[in-house]
Scaffold this motif. Structure first.
Motif, PDB file in Angstrom:
ATOM      1  N   CYS A   1       0.897  -1.149   0.162  1.00  0.00           N
ATOM      2  CA  CYS A   1       0.068   0.159  -0.151  1.00  0.00           C
ATOM      3  C   CYS A   1       0.884   1.257  -0.012  1.00  0.00           C
ATOM      4  CB  CYS A   1      -0.880  -0.159   1.263  1.00  0.00           C
ATOM      5  SG  CYS A   1      -2.039   1.402   1.396  1.00  0.00           S
TER       6      CYS A   1
ATOM      7  N   ASP B   1       1.495   4.147   2.889  1.00  0.00           N
ATOM      8  CA  ASP B   1       1.067   3.391   4.129  1.00  0.00           C
ATOM      9  C   ASP B   1       2.371   3.630   5.272  1.00  0.00           C
ATOM     10  OD1 ASP B   1      -0.026   2.440   6.439  1.00  0.00           O
ATOM     11  OD2 ASP B   1      -0.090   0.184   5.716  1.00  0.00           O
TER      12      ASP B   1
ATOM     13  N   SER C   1      -2.192  -0.839   6.837  1.00  0.00           N
ATOM     14  CA  SER C   1      -3.113  -0.819   5.545  1.00  0.00           C
ATOM     15  C   SER C   1      -3.975   0.315   5.538  1.00  0.00           C
ATOM     16  CB  SER C   1      -3.913  -2.243   5.769  1.00  0.00           C
ATOM     17  OG  SER C   1      -3.028  -3.245   5.728  1.00  0.00           O
ATOM     18  N   SER C   2      -3.530   1.616   5.846  1.00  0.00           N
ATOM     19  CA  SER C   2      -4.307   2.712   5.620  1.00  0.00           C
ATOM     20  C   SER C   2      -3.292   3.817   5.301  1.00  0.00           C
ATOM     21  CB  SER C   2      -5.434   2.940   6.727  1.00  0.00           C
ATOM     22  OG  SER C   2      -4.819   3.349   7.839  1.00  0.00           O
TER      23      SER C   2
ATOM     24  N   THR D   1      -3.179   7.961   5.952  1.00  0.00           N
ATOM     25  CA  THR D   1      -3.627   9.126   6.707  1.00  0.00           C
ATOM     26  C   THR D   1      -3.140  10.448   5.929  1.00  0.00           C
ATOM     27  OG1 THR D   1      -1.908   9.340   8.180  1.00  0.00           O
ATOM     28  CG2 THR D   1      -3.763   7.771   8.938  1.00  0.00           C
TER      29      THR D   1
ATOM     30  N   HIS E   1      -4.509   6.255  -2.141  1.00  0.00           N
ATOM     31  CA  HIS E   1      -4.924   5.160  -1.527  1.00  0.00           C
ATOM     32  C   HIS E   1      -5.506   5.849   0.023  1.00  0.00           C
ATOM     33  CE1 HIS E   1      -1.973   2.449  -3.653  1.00  0.00           C
ATOM     34  NE2 HIS E   1      -2.945   1.676  -3.370  1.00  0.00           N
ATOM     35  N   ALA E   2      -5.097   7.104   0.234  1.00  0.00           N
ATOM     36  CA  ALA E   2      -5.782   7.852   1.363  1.00  0.00           C
ATOM     37  C   ALA E   2      -7.184   8.119   1.103  1.00  0.00           C
ATOM     38  CB  ALA E   2      -5.146   9.158   1.523  1.00  0.00           C
TER      39      ALA E   2
ATOM     40  N   GLY F   1      -8.765   3.903  -0.139  1.00  0.00           N
ATOM     41  CA  GLY F   1      -8.263   2.707   0.811  1.00  0.00           C
ATOM     42  C   GLY F   1      -7.177   1.987   0.122  1.00  0.00           C
ATOM     43  N   CYS F   2      -6.495   1.188   0.966  1.00  0.00           N
ATOM     44  CA  CYS F   2      -5.456   0.428   0.224  1.00  0.00           C
ATOM     45  C   CYS F   2      -5.911  -0.599  -0.703  1.00  0.00           C
ATOM     46  CB  CYS F   2      -4.661  -0.354   1.138  1.00  0.00           C
ATOM     47  SG  CYS F   2      -3.679   0.793   2.073  1.00  0.00           S
TER      48      CYS F   2
END
Length: 75
Positions: free
Chosen positions: A13, A16, A21-22, A24, A66-67, A70-71
Protein backbone atom coordinates in the motif's frame (compact mmCIF):
# COMPACT_ATOMS: atom_id res chain seq x y z
CA UNK A 1 34.42 -10.61 -5.84
CA UNK A 2 32.06 -8.94 -3.40
CA UNK A 3 28.34 -9.51 -3.59
CA UNK A 4 25.99 -7.20 -1.72
CA UNK A 5 22.47 -8.21 -0.94
CA UNK A 6 20.02 -5.39 -0.34
CA UNK A 7 16.60 -6.51 0.87
CA UNK A 8 13.73 -4.94 -1.08
CA UNK A 9 10.65 -3.86 0.77
CA UNK A 10 7.47 -5.16 -0.80
CA UNK A 11 5.07 -2.26 -0.74
CA UNK A 12 1.49 -3.45 -0.60
CA UNK A 13 0.00 0.00 0.00
CA UNK A 14 2.16 2.89 -1.24
CA UNK A 15 2.01 5.73 1.27
CA UNK A 16 1.15 3.54 4.25
CA UNK A 17 4.06 4.69 6.41
CA UNK A 18 2.65 3.07 9.56
CA UNK A 19 2.03 -0.35 8.02
CA UNK A 20 -1.60 -0.45 9.15
CA UNK A 21 -3.13 -0.88 5.67
CA UNK A 22 -4.39 2.69 5.50
CA UNK A 23 -2.97 6.05 4.43
CA UNK A 24 -3.67 9.07 6.60
CA UNK A 25 -3.36 12.75 5.73
CA UNK A 26 -0.29 12.89 7.98
CA UNK A 27 1.28 10.06 5.97
CA UNK A 28 0.48 11.85 2.69
CA UNK A 29 2.27 14.93 4.06
CA UNK A 30 5.26 12.73 4.94
CA UNK A 31 5.25 11.30 1.40
CA UNK A 32 5.20 14.83 -0.06
CA UNK A 33 8.08 15.78 2.23
CA UNK A 34 10.09 12.82 0.99
CA UNK A 35 9.32 13.75 -2.64
CA UNK A 36 10.45 17.35 -2.02
CA UNK A 37 13.62 16.20 -0.27
CA UNK A 38 12.82 17.81 3.08
CA UNK A 39 12.12 14.43 4.73
CA UNK A 40 14.39 11.38 4.41
CA UNK A 41 12.97 8.36 2.57
CA UNK A 42 13.59 6.37 5.74
CA UNK A 43 10.65 8.26 7.31
CA UNK A 44 8.32 6.33 5.01
CA UNK A 45 9.77 3.44 3.04
CA UNK A 46 6.25 2.66 1.79
CA UNK A 47 6.32 5.94 -0.14
CA UNK A 48 9.08 4.60 -2.39
CA UNK A 49 7.04 1.91 -4.14
CA UNK A 50 9.70 1.13 -6.74
CA UNK A 51 12.50 1.12 -4.13
CA UNK A 52 14.75 3.45 -6.13
CA UNK A 53 15.59 5.67 -3.15
CA UNK A 54 13.35 8.58 -4.07
CA UNK A 55 9.65 9.40 -4.32
CA UNK A 56 8.21 10.45 -7.66
CA UNK A 57 5.04 12.38 -8.46
CA UNK A 58 3.40 9.07 -9.44
CA UNK A 59 4.17 7.67 -6.01
CA UNK A 60 2.70 10.76 -4.33
CA UNK A 61 -0.44 10.39 -6.46
CA UNK A 62 -0.67 6.71 -5.46
CA UNK A 63 -0.44 7.67 -1.78
CA UNK A 64 -3.21 10.26 -2.18
CA UNK A 65 -5.32 7.70 -4.06
CA UNK A 66 -4.89 5.22 -1.22
CA UNK A 67 -5.78 7.90 1.33
CA UNK A 68 -9.03 8.58 -0.55
CA UNK A 69 -10.01 5.05 -1.60
CA UNK A 70 -8.24 2.84 0.87
CA UNK A 71 -5.45 0.40 0.18
CA UNK A 72 -7.61 -2.30 -1.37
CA UNK A 73 -9.29 0.15 -3.75
CA UNK A 74 -6.17 2.03 -4.80
CA UNK A 75 -3.69 1.39 -7.55
Amino acid sequence: VTISVVPRLTVTCPGDCGGDSSVTVEEVLTVVGVALGSTPVTACRAADADANGSVSVDEVVAAVDHALRGCAGGR
